[in-house]
Scaffold this motif. Sequence first.
Motif, short mmCIF file in Angstrom:
data_model
loop_
_atom_site.label_atom_id
_atom_site.label_comp_id
_atom_site.label_asym_id
_atom_site.label_seq_id
_atom_site.Cartn_x
_atom_site.Cartn_y
_atom_site.Cartn_z
N ALA A 96 26.27 119.86 -21.61
CA ALA A 96 25.70 121.19 -21.00
C ALA A 96 26.58 122.25 -20.96
CB ALA A 96 25.00 120.95 -19.62
N PRO A 97 27.12 122.61 -22.32
CA PRO A 97 27.90 123.72 -22.10
C PRO A 97 27.47 125.26 -21.89
CG PRO A 97 27.68 123.15 -24.55
CD PRO A 97 26.92 122.23 -23.57
N ILE A 98 26.52 125.54 -22.34
CA ILE A 98 25.76 126.62 -21.72
C ILE A 98 25.55 126.68 -20.44
CG2 ILE A 98 23.71 128.32 -22.15
CD1 ILE A 98 23.70 127.23 -25.08
N THR A 99 25.03 125.79 -19.63
CA THR A 99 24.36 125.67 -18.26
C THR A 99 25.79 125.67 -17.44
OG1 THR A 99 22.71 124.38 -19.07
CG2 THR A 99 23.37 124.33 -16.73
N ALA A 106 20.64 120.22 -11.46
CA ALA A 106 20.01 120.60 -12.85
C ALA A 106 19.51 122.05 -12.41
CB ALA A 106 18.84 119.72 -13.15
N MET A 107 19.25 122.69 -13.51
CA MET A 107 19.01 123.99 -13.35
C MET A 107 17.31 124.26 -13.10
SD MET A 107 21.26 125.90 -13.73
CE MET A 107 20.62 127.72 -13.75
N TYR A 156 14.09 119.85 -17.70
CA TYR A 156 15.02 120.62 -16.96
C TYR A 156 16.40 120.19 -17.28
CZ TYR A 156 10.74 122.28 -14.52
OH TYR A 156 9.60 122.78 -14.18
N ALA A 157 17.21 121.08 -17.47
CA ALA A 157 18.62 120.52 -17.89
C ALA A 157 19.55 120.25 -16.66
CB ALA A 157 19.37 122.06 -18.57
N ILE A 184 19.26 131.87 -19.80
CA ILE A 184 20.09 131.19 -20.55
C ILE A 184 18.95 129.91 -21.38
CG2 ILE A 184 22.13 131.07 -19.31
CD1 ILE A 184 21.70 128.19 -18.35
N ARG A 185 19.56 129.75 -22.47
CA ARG A 185 18.76 128.55 -22.98
C ARG A 185 18.82 127.19 -22.36
NH1 ARG A 185 20.00 124.49 -26.73
NH2 ARG A 185 22.18 124.99 -27.00
N ASN A 186 17.40 126.48 -22.44
CA ASN A 186 17.46 125.28 -21.68
C ASN A 186 17.91 124.20 -22.70
OD1 ASN A 186 16.37 123.16 -20.64
ND2 ASN A 186 14.56 123.90 -20.03
N GLU A 187 19.04 123.36 -21.70
CA GLU A 187 19.78 122.17 -22.51
C GLU A 187 19.16 120.96 -22.04
OE1 GLU A 187 24.02 123.69 -23.48
OE2 GLU A 187 23.81 123.50 -21.30
#
Length: 154
Positions: A11-14, A75-76, A111-112, A59-62
Amino acid sequence: TIEVALDAEHAPITVENFLSYVDAGFFTQTLFHRTIKNFVIQGGGLNLDMTEKPTGAPIRNEATNGLSNLRGTIAMARTNVIDSATSQFYINTVDNVRLDHQPGNPARYGYAVFGKVTRGLEVVDAIQSVPTHTVGDYADTPVEQVVIYSISRL
């Protein structure tokens, strides 16, 4: 104290997003504003007076990263819009695989998950058990505030 290990590989973006809020001191004096026993504890977006803190861009959902919403994972949180997560996060207090990505079903995008609790799960369990009520538009809000004093890197 709750310690989490973040999973930047999956989950690099998150993780980058979460750490940007950590490094800015964003979470200091915010609330776990939603606690649902045998589900989740959620925080990271509301001030002590229950007003929303201004956040960065979503952000983009991972959620397609292969990680599952199992007990003790972080999680986000997001709205019904798939790519709407900003600062709010939740910790799963039970296995919540229904929150995972469901391929081919946009309504169940998921949910990421971006890490897991490595220390302090008993604190998470204590938080999920506090009495709650509704405050304005916020259901499942602890009667006595559960304050996040700070979040920092170890």
